[in-house]
Design an enzyme around this catalytic site. Structure first.
Site, PDB file in Angstrom:
ATOM      1  N   GLU A  90      -1.019  97.892  48.339  1.00 51.97           N
ATOM      2  CA  GLU A  90      -1.561  97.361  47.083  1.00 51.97           C
ATOM      3  C   GLU A  90      -0.535  96.504  46.343  1.00 51.97           C
ATOM      4  O   GLU A  90       0.670  96.749  46.432  1.00 51.97           O
ATOM      5  CB  GLU A  90      -1.868  98.519  46.122  1.00 51.97           C
ATOM      6  CG  GLU A  90      -2.978  99.428  46.523  1.00 51.97           C
ATOM      7  CD  GLU A  90      -3.144 100.555  45.509  1.00 51.97           C
ATOM      8  OE1 GLU A  90      -3.893 101.482  45.817  1.00 51.97           O
ATOM      9  OE2 GLU A  90      -2.527 100.516  44.417  1.00 51.97           O
ATOM     10  N   CYS A 103       3.420  93.730  40.397  1.00 51.53           N
ATOM     11  CA  CYS A 103       4.012  94.983  40.870  1.00 51.53           C
ATOM     12  C   CYS A 103       3.779  95.047  42.371  1.00 51.53           C
ATOM     13  O   CYS A 103       2.634  94.981  42.828  1.00 51.53           O
ATOM     14  CB  CYS A 103       3.335  96.158  40.154  1.00 51.53           C
ATOM     15  SG  CYS A 103       3.889  97.746  40.760  1.00 51.53           S
ATOM     16  N   CYS A 110       4.686 107.037  51.087  1.00 46.99           N
ATOM     17  CA  CYS A 110       5.957 107.391  50.449  1.00 46.99           C
ATOM     18  C   CYS A 110       6.320 108.836  50.773  1.00 46.99           C
ATOM     19  O   CYS A 110       5.451 109.707  50.789  1.00 46.99           O
ATOM     20  CB  CYS A 110       5.840 107.217  48.930  1.00 46.99           C
ATOM     21  SG  CYS A 110       7.402 107.515  48.081  1.00 46.99           S
ATOM     22  N   CYS A 117       1.573 111.863  41.901  1.00 50.17           N
ATOM     23  CA  CYS A 117       1.411 110.477  42.348  1.00 50.17           C
ATOM     24  C   CYS A 117       0.388 110.307  43.470  1.00 50.17           C
ATOM     25  O   CYS A 117       0.428 111.017  44.475  1.00 50.17           O
ATOM     26  CB  CYS A 117       2.775 109.969  42.823  1.00 50.17           C
ATOM     27  SG  CYS A 117       2.690 108.351  43.558  1.00 50.17           S
ATOM     28  N   GLU A 158       9.246 104.099  47.743  1.00 49.41           N
ATOM     29  CA  GLU A 158      10.507 104.191  46.999  1.00 49.41           C
ATOM     30  C   GLU A 158      11.384 103.023  47.495  1.00 49.41           C
ATOM     31  O   GLU A 158      11.853 103.034  48.637  1.00 49.41           O
ATOM     32  CB  GLU A 158      11.148 105.559  47.273  1.00 49.41           C
ATOM     33  CG  GLU A 158      12.619 105.680  46.980  1.00 49.41           C
ATOM     34  CD  GLU A 158      13.014 105.264  45.556  1.00 49.41           C
ATOM     35  OE1 GLU A 158      12.415 105.755  44.601  1.00 49.41           O
ATOM     36  OE2 GLU A 158      13.937 104.431  45.425  1.00 49.41           O
ATOM     37  N   SER A 212      12.526 106.398  37.264  1.00 46.44           N
ATOM     38  CA  SER A 212      11.372 107.256  37.000  1.00 46.44           C
ATOM     39  C   SER A 212      11.910 108.650  36.708  1.00 46.44           C
ATOM     40  O   SER A 212      12.248 109.396  37.625  1.00 46.44           O
ATOM     41  CB  SER A 212      10.463 107.312  38.231  1.00 46.44           C
ATOM     42  OG  SER A 212       9.978 106.032  38.522  1.00 46.44           O
ATOM     43  N   CYS A 331      -1.469 103.927  40.770  1.00 49.15           N
ATOM     44  CA  CYS A 331      -0.881 103.297  41.936  1.00 49.15           C
ATOM     45  C   CYS A 331      -1.252 104.087  43.192  1.00 49.15           C
ATOM     46  O   CYS A 331      -1.064 105.295  43.249  1.00 49.15           O
ATOM     47  CB  CYS A 331       0.639 103.272  41.737  1.00 49.15           C
ATOM     48  SG  CYS A 331       1.546 102.843  43.176  1.00 49.15           S
TER      49      CYS A 331
END
Ligand code: SF4
Length: 348
Positions: A90, A103, A110, A117, A158, A212, A331
């Site tokens: 994305e 972004c 991940c 998340c 990440e 974060s 996200c």
């Protein structure tokens, strides 16, 4: 065959050197690729035919397939792209008063496993190639017919877990002959891979850093972010101090407000104690709820109280304006929906 978008100016120079070609061709090639946006090497008019043939045999001018484009009433656009191997990623385009911000995603999935998340619902399949990060910018500019002014590497993955490819991406988008995006307009966000924060602090481009954090103490952070068990908050704060000292730049602290978890007044005060005296800017983020996760968004009033505590204690803070809340805002949500639709969700 290798994507032409993998190459930084230095990589082009090395390639040219190996062929006995003049180094100034690197700049010419970058202009053709990023300014003229050629789709075939045959469009190059100022180079010899045999060199063009060599380029054709060594590189491909590739693209990403746009599978879905969602548009919010506030102008935010969310793109779902398919990579050459079928994987989905994305990118999000946000319209701000200062320009167009994108972004980008840095990995397919991940491994960091942050509890709240959607992107981390699926383990990492692989790193993105540099070209696949570059192409997100390219495609967003082309599909939305805009010029990107700001980049945040805060999408799926990440970035410091794919460090080398991300660093090459930064050099490419910063190149004045290419996208020409100033280092100060680019932000890399990490969940806290401490050794890479030190390495990044010594990187020669003055690119911004966002952390974060999402918790004011180890007890809460251990529950939310497994990385904290490897690099706890005090280790992370030391690395942030080092970055500030080396770069003289302000660090953005990302803090998602989760109802009943990290949004109390006590948490706000603890966060102020933790950040006291540091050159940081706190971004308080309303949580975008994810169906597979138990977390809830904080009440509006609790978010306001949290914000006021920080403000009163002289911490630079903003309560992030929501963007794209009427589309799949979290996200990784668009990707997970499409994976379910294509029957890929059950697979590893
Ligand atoms: S918040 Fe970032 S680091 Fe954590 S799981 Fe999601 S994508 Fe990975």
């Amino acid at each position: 065959m290798e994507s032409i978008y993998n190459l930084s100016e230095d990589d082009f120079k090395l390639y040219l050197n190996n062929l006995g070609e003049k180094p100034f061709r690197a700049k010419q090639l970058i202009e053709w690729i990023y300014r003229h946006k050629i789709t075939s090497f045959d469009e190059i008019t100022n180079m010899k035919k045999d060199f063009i043939e060599k380029l054709k045999s060594d590189f491909v001018i590739d693209s990403l397939e746009c599978v879905k484009l969602q548009e919010s009433s506030d102008g935010t656009k969310k793109f779902l792209f398919r990579l050459h191997d079928g994987n989905l990623i994305e990118s999000v385009l946000m319209v701000n008063e200062y320009g167009y911000s994108v972004c980008v995603t840095s990995e397919v999935g991940c491994n960091m496993g942050c509890a709240f998340c959607a992107s981390g619902l699926k383990k990492k399949i692989r790193n993105l190639e540099t070209s696949e990060i570059v192409l997100q910018i390219f495609m967003v500019e082309r599909l939305a017919n805009i010029k990107v002014t700001n980049i945040v590497i805060m999408g799926i993955g990440e970035p410091f877990d794919n460090y080398d490819n991300v660093i090459r991406f930064l050099r490419i988008v910063n190149n004045p002959l290419g996208f020409e995006i100033g280092a100060r307009h680019i932000t890399v966000s990490t969940c806290g891979l401490v050794p890479k924060i030190y390495e990044y602090s010594d990187f020669d481009l003055q690119v911004n850093l966002a952390i974060s954090l999402h918790a004011p103490n180890d007890e809460i952070r251990n529950e939310l972010m497994p990385i904290n068990k490897t690099y706890n908050i005090s280790t992370l704060i030391e690395a942030i101090k080092y970055y500030i000292e080396k770069t003289n730049r302000r660090v953005t602290i990302e803090y998602i407000l989760l109802k009943g978890i990290n949004d109390s007044m006590a948490c706000a005060n603890e966060l102020c104690d933790l950040l006291h005296g540091l050159n940081v800017y706190v971004n308080l983020i309303p949580y975008n709820e994810v169906i597979e996760k138990p977390f809830k968004r904080s009440n509006q009033s609790d978010m306001r109280i949290f914000f006021d505590v920080l403000k009163k204690r002289r911490i630079n803070v903003q309560l992030r304006k929501e963007q794209g809340s009427d589309i799949d805002a979290a996200c990784g949500q668009l990707r997970s929906k499409q994976m379910k639709k294509e029957g890929l969700w059950g697979e590893k």
